[in-house]
Write a protein that holds these residues in place. Structure first.
Motif, PDB file in Angstrom:
ATOM      1  N   LYS A  90     -11.883   5.733  -1.080  1.00  0.00           N
ATOM      2  CA  LYS A  90     -10.561   6.354  -0.994  1.00  0.00           C
ATOM      3  C   LYS A  90     -10.608   7.841  -1.343  1.00  0.00           C
ATOM      4  O   LYS A  90      -9.937   8.650  -0.711  1.00  0.00           O
ATOM      5  CB  LYS A  90      -9.552   5.628  -1.883  1.00  0.00           C
ATOM      6  CG  LYS A  90      -9.787   5.764  -3.377  1.00  0.00           C
ATOM      7  CD  LYS A  90      -8.639   5.127  -4.157  1.00  0.00           C
ATOM      8  CE  LYS A  90      -8.789   5.398  -5.649  1.00  0.00           C
ATOM      9  NZ  LYS A  90      -7.646   4.852  -6.417  1.00  0.00           N
TER      10      LYS A  90
ATOM     11  N   GLU B  16      -4.845   7.928   0.259  1.00  0.00           N
ATOM     12  CA  GLU B  16      -5.736   7.199  -0.646  1.00  0.00           C
ATOM     13  C   GLU B  16      -5.431   5.706  -0.642  1.00  0.00           C
ATOM     14  O   GLU B  16      -6.330   4.866  -0.539  1.00  0.00           O
ATOM     15  CB  GLU B  16      -5.579   7.744  -2.068  1.00  0.00           C
ATOM     16  CG  GLU B  16      -6.331   9.005  -2.344  1.00  0.00           C
ATOM     17  CD  GLU B  16      -6.317   9.342  -3.814  1.00  0.00           C
ATOM     18  OE1 GLU B  16      -7.047  10.240  -4.216  1.00  0.00           O
ATOM     19  OE2 GLU B  16      -5.576   8.689  -4.565  1.00  0.00           O
ATOM     20  N   SER B  17      -4.143   5.381  -0.751  1.00  0.00           N
ATOM     21  CA  SER B  17      -3.768   3.980  -0.848  1.00  0.00           C
ATOM     22  C   SER B  17      -4.069   3.219   0.440  1.00  0.00           C
ATOM     23  O   SER B  17      -4.612   2.100   0.407  1.00  0.00           O
ATOM     24  CB  SER B  17      -2.277   3.883  -1.177  1.00  0.00           C
ATOM     25  OG  SER B  17      -1.873   2.541  -1.264  1.00  0.00           O
TER      26      SER B  17
ATOM     27  N   SER C 299       1.253   7.203  -6.598  1.00  0.00           N
ATOM     28  CA  SER C 299       0.197   8.185  -6.863  1.00  0.00           C
ATOM     29  C   SER C 299       0.581   9.559  -6.337  1.00  0.00           C
ATOM     30  O   SER C 299       0.345  10.586  -6.987  1.00  0.00           O
ATOM     31  CB  SER C 299      -1.114   7.736  -6.214  1.00  0.00           C
ATOM     32  OG  SER C 299      -1.523   6.483  -6.699  1.00  0.00           O
TER      33      SER C 299
ATOM     34  N   SER D 269     -11.832   0.495  -1.394  1.00  0.00           N
ATOM     35  CA  SER D 269     -11.417   1.338  -2.517  1.00  0.00           C
ATOM     36  C   SER D 269     -12.527   2.294  -2.943  1.00  0.00           C
ATOM     37  O   SER D 269     -12.271   3.310  -3.585  1.00  0.00           O
ATOM     38  CB  SER D 269     -11.002   0.466  -3.703  1.00  0.00           C
ATOM     39  OG  SER D 269     -12.084  -0.354  -4.119  1.00  0.00           O
TER      40      SER D 269
ATOM     41  N   PHE E 139       0.829  -1.201   0.000  1.00  0.00           N
ATOM     42  CA  PHE E 139       0.000   0.000   0.000  1.00  0.00           C
ATOM     43  C   PHE E 139       0.870   1.260   0.000  1.00  0.00           C
ATOM     44  O   PHE E 139       0.530   2.264  -0.641  1.00  0.00           O
ATOM     45  CB  PHE E 139      -0.928   0.004   1.211  1.00  0.00           C
ATOM     46  CG  PHE E 139      -1.871  -1.158   1.265  1.00  0.00           C
ATOM     47  CD1 PHE E 139      -2.358  -1.732   0.095  1.00  0.00           C
ATOM     48  CD2 PHE E 139      -2.279  -1.694   2.487  1.00  0.00           C
ATOM     49  CE1 PHE E 139      -3.229  -2.809   0.142  1.00  0.00           C
ATOM     50  CE2 PHE E 139      -3.151  -2.772   2.534  1.00  0.00           C
ATOM     51  CZ  PHE E 139      -3.618  -3.330   1.358  1.00  0.00           C
TER      52      PHE E 139
ATOM     53  N   SER F 165       2.313   1.884  -3.483  1.00  0.00           N
ATOM     54  CA  SER F 165       1.236   2.381  -4.347  1.00  0.00           C
ATOM     55  C   SER F 165       0.912   3.842  -4.035  1.00  0.00           C
ATOM     56  O   SER F 165       0.718   4.654  -4.946  1.00  0.00           O
ATOM     57  CB  SER F 165      -0.015   1.515  -4.161  1.00  0.00           C
ATOM     58  OG  SER F 165      -1.093   2.011  -4.914  1.00  0.00           O
ATOM     59  N   GLY F 166       0.876   4.178  -2.752  1.00  0.00           N
ATOM     60  CA  GLY F 166       0.589   5.554  -2.361  1.00  0.00           C
ATOM     61  C   GLY F 166       1.685   6.516  -2.783  1.00  0.00           C
ATOM     62  O   GLY F 166       1.408   7.645  -3.216  1.00  0.00           O
TER      63      GLY F 166
END
Length: 286
Positions: free
Chosen positions: A264, A252-253, A15, A261, A8, A11-12
């Motif tokens: 988010k 968000e992640s 983004s 999801s 996570f 991924s965060g």
């Protein structure tokens, strides 16, 4: 659990790097012109579109295509400032902001006519072989996003602190009246600010579209989140834009991973509102 958390987090950060690039573009124009440039959201879409044409219409390799796409968005941004904003007879900031909204709609329409409404796909910068880091799986495109974002921030720092034009832009941002008195050309500074903002938006579009989809309006949601990141960090603050972008991406992640999801976007903007209630100027705003 540690592997999930790392997944996570990566991924965060991916983004968040995109949001930071877009937020920096908003801050550059705001600091030199005092307005919110809503064309910034379409610079993201235009970067992806030009990259698509460079690869599949011109047949360029990946690196020249990337450079051509970023330079093309910077040139388009300069044309928008020179022929879309500068002829305005009003210096009122609210009028100029609404003018950027209109220019954004026009640019989106031009992209729809030029590339159509169908969704397209861009290949990643390098082969998409997943990489394992401490048990988490990371795509090479995510690493490229982080690396090129750091490089862009470093280049931007060098430009603003080591070049005469960058120092002039900082002077205009600090005290426009004093800058005008000493003869700093305002038109040149505004044109450069739009070119830098366009390059940052174009780079964000080139980097993010291989992991999403590509269309003429793909930058709208990304651009709004970049705008939210700029507000969260403190509108006009470059460190704040980076902090706001990374923080929003992580939020968000983690919320998508540990909650749902579907929520988010809601969670991210609720936290943004809470921060603004406590500190209206953002985390690093003055």
């Amino acid at each position: 659990m540690l592997q999930d958390f790392l997944q996570f987090t990566f991924s965060g950060l991916t983004s968040g790097a995109i949001y930071a690039l877009i937020a920096l573009g908003f801050c550059v124009v705001h600091n030199t012109m005092g307005i919110v440039n809503f064309v910034q959201v379409d610079f993201v879409s235009l970067g992806g579109m030009l990259m698509f044409s460079a690869l599949f219409a011109l047949g360029l390799p990946m690196l020249p295509g990337l450079l051509l796409a970023v330079a093309g968005v910077a040139l388009a941004a300069m044309l928008i400032e020179r022929f879309g904003l500068r002829p305005s007879r009003s210096d009122h900031h609210l009028v100029l902001i609404f003018l950027t909204v209109g220019l954004s709609i026009i640019l989106r329409g031009v992209m729809k006519l030029a590339w159509g409404k169908n969704r397209m796909a861009l290949p990643p910068l390098t082969p998409d072989e997943p990489i394992r880091i401490l048990g988490a799986t990371v795509l090479p495109q995510a690493l490229w996003i982080l690396a090129l974002t750091v490089a862009a921030i470093g280049l931007l720092t060098w430009f603003f602190y080591r070049t005469p034009l960058g120092l002039s832009m900082r002077a205009v941002a600090s005290n426009p009246t004093a800058a005008a008195v000493v003869g700093i050309p305002a038109g040149r500074v505004r044109l450069t600010s739009y070119a830098v903002a366009g390059a940052l938006g174009g780079l964000a579009g080139v980097l993010v579209t291989p992991i999403t989809t590509l269309s003429y309006d793909v930058g709208v949601l990304l651009g709004l989140k970049g705008f939210a990141a700029a507000i969260l960090g403190g509108f006009g603050s470059f460190p704040g834009a980076i902090l706001g972008g990374v923080g929003l991406g992580l939020l968000e992640s983690l919320s998508a991973g540990y909650l749902s999801s579907a929520y988010k976007d809601v969670v991210a903007f609720v936290v943004l509102l809470l921060v603004l209630f406590v500190r209206p100027k953002g985390l690093l705003g003055k």
